[in-house]
Scaffold this motif. Sequence first.
Motif, PDB file in Angstrom:
ATOM      1  N   GLN A 156     -15.612   6.880  11.377  1.00 39.46           N
ATOM      2  CA  GLN A 156     -15.137   5.629  10.794  1.00 39.46           C
ATOM      3  C   GLN A 156     -13.617   5.688  10.781  1.00 39.46           C
ATOM      4  O   GLN A 156     -13.032   6.569  10.162  1.00 39.46           O
ATOM      5  CB  GLN A 156     -15.666   5.450   9.378  1.00 39.46           C
ATOM      6  N   ASN A 157     -12.989   4.763  11.481  1.00 36.45           N
ATOM      7  CA  ASN A 157     -11.534   4.713  11.553  1.00 36.45           C
ATOM      8  C   ASN A 157     -11.083   3.482  10.784  1.00 36.45           C
ATOM      9  O   ASN A 157     -11.499   2.371  11.082  1.00 36.45           O
ATOM     10  CB  ASN A 157     -11.076   4.627  13.010  1.00 36.45           C
ATOM     11  N   THR A 158     -10.225   3.709   9.786  1.00 35.97           N
ATOM     12  CA  THR A 158      -9.718   2.614   8.967  1.00 35.97           C
ATOM     13  C   THR A 158      -8.206   2.568   9.115  1.00 35.97           C
ATOM     14  O   THR A 158      -7.553   3.605   9.156  1.00 35.97           O
ATOM     15  CB  THR A 158     -10.094   2.825   7.490  1.00 35.97           C
ATOM     16  N   PHE A 159      -7.681   1.366   9.174  1.00 37.97           N
ATOM     17  CA  PHE A 159      -6.247   1.164   9.336  1.00 37.97           C
ATOM     18  C   PHE A 159      -5.728   0.373   8.145  1.00 37.97           C
ATOM     19  O   PHE A 159      -6.294  -0.651   7.781  1.00 37.97           O
ATOM     20  CB  PHE A 159      -5.972   0.400  10.642  1.00 37.97           C
ATOM     21  N   VAL A 160      -4.659   0.859   7.538  1.00 33.17           N
ATOM     22  CA  VAL A 160      -3.995   0.139   6.454  1.00 33.17           C
ATOM     23  C   VAL A 160      -2.636  -0.296   6.982  1.00 33.17           C
ATOM     24  O   VAL A 160      -1.754   0.535   7.205  1.00 33.17           O
ATOM     25  CB  VAL A 160      -3.825   1.021   5.195  1.00 33.17           C
ATOM     26  N   ALA A 161      -2.485  -1.586   7.194  1.00 36.84           N
ATOM     27  CA  ALA A 161      -1.226  -2.134   7.692  1.00 36.84           C
ATOM     28  C   ALA A 161      -0.231  -2.243   6.541  1.00 36.84           C
ATOM     29  O   ALA A 161      -0.622  -2.372   5.383  1.00 36.84           O
ATOM     30  CB  ALA A 161      -1.467  -3.515   8.303  1.00 36.84           C
ATOM     31  N   PRO A 162       1.058  -2.192   6.849  1.00 38.06           N
ATOM     32  CA  PRO A 162       2.063  -2.345   5.793  1.00 38.06           C
ATOM     33  C   PRO A 162       1.903  -3.642   4.994  1.00 38.06           C
ATOM     34  O   PRO A 162       2.147  -3.667   3.800  1.00 38.06           O
ATOM     35  CB  PRO A 162       3.388  -2.328   6.553  1.00 38.06           C
ATOM     36  N   MET A 163       1.453  -4.706   5.649  1.00 41.39           N
ATOM     37  CA  MET A 163       1.262  -5.971   4.939  1.00 41.39           C
ATOM     38  C   MET A 163       0.123  -5.897   3.939  1.00 41.39           C
ATOM     39  O   MET A 163       0.113  -6.621   2.950  1.00 41.39           O
ATOM     40  CB  MET A 163       1.017  -7.106   5.938  1.00 41.39           C
ATOM     41  N   ALA A 164      -0.860  -5.041   4.185  1.00 45.82           N
ATOM     42  CA  ALA A 164      -2.003  -4.906   3.288  1.00 45.82           C
ATOM     43  C   ALA A 164      -1.781  -3.845   2.218  1.00 45.82           C
ATOM     44  O   ALA A 164      -2.542  -3.742   1.262  1.00 45.82           O
ATOM     45  CB  ALA A 164      -3.249  -4.556   4.095  1.00 45.82           C
ATOM     46  N   PHE A 165      -0.720  -3.055   2.349  1.00 45.43           N
ATOM     47  CA  PHE A 165      -0.454  -1.953   1.427  1.00 45.43           C
ATOM     48  C   PHE A 165      -0.050  -2.469   0.051  1.00 45.43           C
ATOM     49  O   PHE A 165       0.775  -3.357  -0.079  1.00 45.43           O
ATOM     50  CB  PHE A 165       0.659  -1.071   1.999  1.00 45.43           C
ATOM     51  N   SER A 166      -0.650  -1.875  -0.986  1.00 46.44           N
ATOM     52  CA  SER A 166      -0.317  -2.235  -2.351  1.00 46.44           C
ATOM     53  C   SER A 166       0.386  -1.079  -3.063  1.00 46.44           C
ATOM     54  O   SER A 166       1.479  -1.239  -3.570  1.00 46.44           O
ATOM     55  CB  SER A 166      -1.590  -2.630  -3.111  1.00 46.44           C
ATOM     56  N   ASP A 167      -0.253   0.104  -3.081  1.00 42.32           N
ATOM     57  CA  ASP A 167       0.341   1.253  -3.768  1.00 42.32           C
ATOM     58  C   ASP A 167      -0.325   2.535  -3.297  1.00 42.32           C
ATOM     59  O   ASP A 167      -1.416   2.514  -2.735  1.00 42.32           O
ATOM     60  CB  ASP A 167       0.177   1.105  -5.284  1.00 42.32           C
ATOM     61  N   ALA A 168       0.349   3.653  -3.567  1.00 40.12           N
ATOM     62  CA  ALA A 168      -0.204   4.982  -3.292  1.00 40.12           C
ATOM     63  C   ALA A 168      -0.143   5.765  -4.594  1.00 40.12           C
ATOM     64  O   ALA A 168       0.931   6.117  -5.056  1.00 40.12           O
ATOM     65  CB  ALA A 168       0.588   5.679  -2.197  1.00 40.12           C
ATOM     66  N   ARG A 169      -1.320   5.983  -5.199  1.00 37.12           N
ATOM     67  CA  ARG A 169      -1.393   6.702  -6.469  1.00 37.12           C
ATOM     68  C   ARG A 169      -1.699   8.166  -6.214  1.00 37.12           C
ATOM     69  O   ARG A 169      -2.383   8.503  -5.255  1.00 37.12           O
ATOM     70  CB  ARG A 169      -2.489   6.113  -7.359  1.00 37.12           C
ATOM     71  N   LEU A 170      -1.205   9.016  -7.094  1.00 40.09           N
ATOM     72  CA  LEU A 170      -1.378  10.456  -6.948  1.00 40.09           C
ATOM     73  C   LEU A 170      -2.224  10.988  -8.098  1.00 40.09           C
ATOM     74  O   LEU A 170      -1.949  10.692  -9.257  1.00 40.09           O
ATOM     75  CB  LEU A 170      -0.010  11.140  -6.938  1.00 40.09           C
ATOM     76  N   GLU A 171      -3.258  11.756  -7.764  1.00 43.92           N
ATOM     77  CA  GLU A 171      -4.080  12.448  -8.759  1.00 43.92           C
ATOM     78  C   GLU A 171      -3.853  13.945  -8.587  1.00 43.92           C
ATOM     79  O   GLU A 171      -4.112  14.489  -7.523  1.00 43.92           O
ATOM     80  CB  GLU A 171      -5.569  12.163  -8.541  1.00 43.92           C
ATOM     81  N   MET A 172      -3.360  14.593  -9.648  1.00 46.93           N
ATOM     82  CA  MET A 172      -3.129  16.037  -9.607  1.00 46.93           C
ATOM     83  C   MET A 172      -3.636  16.665 -10.912  1.00 46.93           C
ATOM     84  O   MET A 172      -2.846  16.936 -11.810  1.00 46.93           O
ATOM     85  CB  MET A 172      -1.650  16.355  -9.427  1.00 46.93           C
ATOM     86  N   PRO A 173      -4.941  16.900 -11.012  1.00 45.48           N
ATOM     87  CA  PRO A 173      -5.413  17.613 -12.194  1.00 45.48           C
ATOM     88  C   PRO A 173      -4.826  19.027 -12.207  1.00 45.48           C
ATOM     89  O   PRO A 173      -4.314  19.511 -11.195  1.00 45.48           O
ATOM     90  CB  PRO A 173      -6.929  17.643 -12.036  1.00 45.48           C
TER      91      PRO A 173
END
Length: 187
Positions: A117-134
């Motif tokens: 499964q190949n998924t593409f996130v275009a810059p126009m569709a980008f909202s945020d990049a959250r980080l999880e670091m327990p």
Amino acid sequence: MAKKEPLIGGKGKQVWTGRPSVSVFYVLYGIISLVVIVVLVGLEFLAGDTGVGKVIFPKSIVLSALRIPYPVEVGTAILVIIVYLAKVGQLALLRARHKYELREDGLYVDSGILNLQNTFVAPMAFSDARLEMPVSLRLLRRGNIIVDSNDNRHFRLLLIENPMTVQDLIRRTLGHPVVRVESPGPP
């Protein structure tokens, strides 16, 4: 000589590529397995010196012409090694199944081995990049990054090495897309 135009659908310049970083977990689980084997086998040896322990933890058993020394202790070590190998196999599959590629034109997320499964996130569709670091991942300098899109899709980048740097790269690349401006041709 005519200037070559880029292929339509061609990928932009590569910014970052990665897979789940699992090698540190192989070492960590190996050390934990060795400690568990030493502790359990040590306790079995100590318990084998008592009256009831001699029955439960025999020094050897004989099966036909085969003599097996310390069968419970050997069984314990084999069981812990099997659990370790199962965990290593699970981590190897996780690494093989996921590939991430950040390019100037977007983020490509590949998952799967046989069924890709190949998924593409275009810059126009980008909202945020959250980080999880327990805490468990923070100690190993690993983290999970969740890339959100404007249409409420979420893509998990698992066990990323140096996750704060990668998160920053994703935000800078997708949050500020490269725009090409063509000059008008001759009149």
